[in-house]
Scaffold this active site. Structure first.
Site, PDB file in Angstrom:
ATOM      1  N   ASP A   1     -26.041   9.492   5.796  1.00 19.38           N
ATOM      2  CA  ASP A   1     -25.129  10.133   4.830  1.00 19.38           C
ATOM      3  C   ASP A   1     -24.054   9.185   4.326  1.00 19.38           C
ATOM      4  O   ASP A   1     -23.779   9.131   3.128  1.00 19.38           O
ATOM      5  CB  ASP A   1     -24.443  11.353   5.463  1.00 19.38           C
ATOM      6  CG  ASP A   1     -25.209  12.638   5.199  1.00 19.38           C
ATOM      7  OD1 ASP A   1     -26.452  12.581   5.170  1.00 19.38           O
ATOM      8  OD2 ASP A   1     -24.564  13.697   5.042  1.00 19.38           O
TER       9      ASP A   1
ATOM     10  N   THR B   1     -30.069  10.178  12.608  1.00 23.49           N
ATOM     11  CA  THR B   1     -31.500  10.409  12.789  1.00 23.49           C
ATOM     12  C   THR B   1     -32.205   9.226  13.421  1.00 23.49           C
ATOM     13  O   THR B   1     -33.110   9.376  14.235  1.00 23.49           O
ATOM     14  CB  THR B   1     -32.127  10.724  11.414  1.00 23.49           C
ATOM     15  OG1 THR B   1     -31.392  11.783  10.810  1.00 23.49           O
ATOM     16  CG2 THR B   1     -33.568  11.165  11.547  1.00 23.49           C
TER      17      THR B   1
END
Lengths: 441, 441
Positions: free
Chosen positions: A178, A101
């Site tokens: 993540d 992101t």
């Protein structure tokens, strides 16, 4: 526009282009957001919206009513190169992107994630960086971090080392969130570094007012210029958009699926806080490596065949045997409590020991430390050769085992490496402080 | 004394009996503590000491120098039954023991863990309980909780149901702490209850001043008498020995290997606080089942063949295939971030779907909730039939899957059960409150 087929037709028929604000009604649900470029995996039936929440959603066009709210600014293509002079008074900071992101920081106009970016892209998007340092930027891969594998850790480590060899005073690694903590641990063990190496990411992409990308990036550059010559993670320290924490790469874990302050130090306070560009060490007695103390060194042999097994009430001894039969070179167990697993696994653990496969025990409690001397279960595990990992996080112990088995195939050597504090991953003394973010700040 | 062989000889030669305070010197280390009865698994070469820390240690007698500090009180054997009249003004509370550290509450004289105990044992050890309620006690098993299996959940549920059928106004279940949260979730799904069912345990055994057993037991009895007719966990809320939290059985997790306040509610505030025997609801708007609202019901069909797989950077698609090949009926994945696993697992996940095996996705972040609509990885997982578990904890979702597959073998039915809030395990709406014990108390 790179939409195809029915999606392309649908959009053209409504005179909608990438970057436009639109609303889409489907049955009773209404979506509002900016039309993004086609996702890599999009078919002809979906379009992708960047919602006000900062999230992207794919919406099937079938049965959708669309309304144009506002024409977007056209993305600029083929911009001329920036002519920026290096300022010899300023530090040189390299920003390496691996994807995720945060990489979208440079795509605030379309919201789409570039496959690659240059220093120019980055500086056009975030010119404030130039006030802080001479910036060079490079995209070395574009991987959502859930897809990160040990081989990518090596690639990232080598790129970081190249930047340091090339004279960088600090390196920022943009990474998906993540598995950022796995990569941070990997770089910690692979690299000896004379300069700061800072991993950062974003929980919301950068085209939204709610994005954390800008503060994380600016704070990371501040750390890259600091004297903290370790591998660290720099992310928001609260839900407010005004300060970041610096966590040691071997002590940090993603603890929330969506909050901006998702990364937390476990069994340790964060190293420092960054507020308005200023770095403040949190615990003055906390030892860390200073700039220039170490020489650059890359130890990037890894053994990928390490199993990561969580103990649970239905676990079978066959699961352990499967890993042994498949030729796994090491096993990391996330046990219960002080580092336990059911008694009925003991024969398979003994078999692993007999076959010289190191089995390392951590705790799924996350906080605290293993102690196999308290209960009979623990003593049986020790007898079966299980190696307790102290207060190392399970994820960090897994990465360390992957790395340790790359350094040596001797079980006793691996055991010694696992139980020696190399990069701040183990505290020698028990402490039950710092539980659930009680950092005493 | 039940020591044998060399250990027996060694102790007798020094005139040392069980319950004596002794010190033992081995090389440079000195241990001080109370001699315990032989551990179940002890050989002839070790003796077991209860240390001042509250922990038991086994010490090899080889080369040990021992010194008697204080003769202990002799454990009393074959005591006459207590003659306690039932007080009709008081509530009837049953205490069921499954084993674990807390069971030693009744063994403060020898520190040894009994294989079974009666109400009389319990009341001799903790006469204060009689001020609170009419107490009956029963040991149904003696299992360290790391050895708990789904079949024991059923046994415990049936014993609890028997107590309720027999007229108990509340049931306290003493349990080891390692997997207490798994059992609490299991009892939550198995039982519909008209009365409180409270699990409790101890992080330190009860013969030490530092033990948490007494407060946990007394607070649990207070909850068993309250109107909170749910399955809950009652344990210390701080490191101080003065108050306990009541956590919903489907929201709680052991978060520290050794602290007394190890159990914490995740994605939810605790239900209540108990201080000086008084129960205070923490969030007045929090709905819970009141006494008598439900009728007793036992749904104890379980499917034990459920795999619990943690996603990690080295995970292989063969690991998933192994579970499918072995006939697992369901898989619980502890994914990264919003509920992701590497792309290369998709074909095996699709295979599971094709073979009607439900695959449920949770997050190893623990806090927050899954959202498979944000990134391309998530959308691919949804397409491959993966069932997102919302803000359910991985451990709770695992237990629920074991239970759901016991209720039906239809994949669609299982999916519906998994995504329906049955016992407070799923919040319909996202909330990022209550992160890392920020309960707003």
């Amino acid at each position: 526009m790179s939409y195809r087929g029915r999606a392309k037709q649908f959009l053209e028929s409504q005179n909608i282009s990438i970057g436009d604000m639109i609303s889409i009604k489907k049955e009773t649900v209404k979506y509002r957001g900016m039309l993004l470029d086609r996702a890599e995996d999009a078919d002809q039936l979906h379009i992708v919206l960047k919602m006000d929440s900062g999230y992207n959603v794919g919406i099937a066009i079938d049965g959708a009513e669309v309304e144009l709210i506002d024409k977007g600014e056209k993305p600029e293509i083929n911009l001329p190169p920036l002519d920026i002079q290096r300022d010899p008074e300023k530090k040189d900071v390299s920003i390496i992107s691996t994807g995720g992101t945060v990489a979208s920081v440079i795509d605030y106009k379309t919201g789409a994630v570039h496959p690659a970016f240059t220093a120019d892209d980055l500086l056009r998007a975030t010119p404030e960086l130039l006030d802080e340092a001479n910036i060079s930027g490079k995209a070395i891969m574009n991987i959502l971090s859930e897809n990160m594998k040990p081989e990518f850790w090596v690639q990232a480590a080598q790129s970081v080392a190249d930047e340091i060899s090339g004279g960088a005073d600090g390196v920022v690694v943009a990474h998906g969130t993540d598995t950022m903590h796995y990569t941070a641990a990997a770089l910690s063990f692979i690299l000896e570094t004379p300069v700061p190496i800072v991993l950062t990411g974003a929980q919301r992409s950068s085209d939204r007012p709610s994005s954390d990308a800008f503060l994380n990036l600016m704070s990371s550059v501040a750390i890259a210029k600091s004297d903290i010559a370790e591998v660290t993670v720099c992310m928001h320290s609260t839900e407010n958009d005004n300060q970041a924490h610096i966590h040691r790469g071997t002590r940090v874990r993603k603890m929330h699926t969506s909050r901006r302050d998702t990364f937390n130090s476990i069994n340790s306070p964060p190293l420092a806080r960054v507020k308005e560009g200023k770095v403040k060490i949190i615990d003055k007695n906390f030892h860390y490596h200073k700039r220039g103390e170490c020489q650059l060194e890359v130890n990037d042999s890894l053994e990928e065949k390490v199993g990561f097994i969580k103990s649970y009430p239905g676990i079978t001894t066959e699961l352990l045997d499967y890993h042994i039969d498949k030729g796994y070179k090491g096993l990391l167990i996330e046990g219960t409590g002080l580092g336990h697993c059911p008694d009925h696994l003991i024969p398979s653990l003994q078999r692993a020991a007999d076959e010289k496969i190191p089995v390392v025990m951590t705790s799924q409690c996350l906080y605290g430390r293993t102690n196999l001397n308290v209960y009979s279960t623990g003593r049986k595990l020790l007898t079966a050769g299980v190696i307790p990992a102290g207060d190392m996080l399970p994820e960090v112990a897994y990465v360390k085992l992957v790395w340790a088995l790359g350094q040596t195939s001797q079980r006793e050597e691996v055991k010694k490496i696992m139980q020696t504090n190399l990069k701040g991953e183990i505290n020698e003394k028990s402490s039950s402080k710092y539980f659930l973010r009680d950092y005493g700040e």
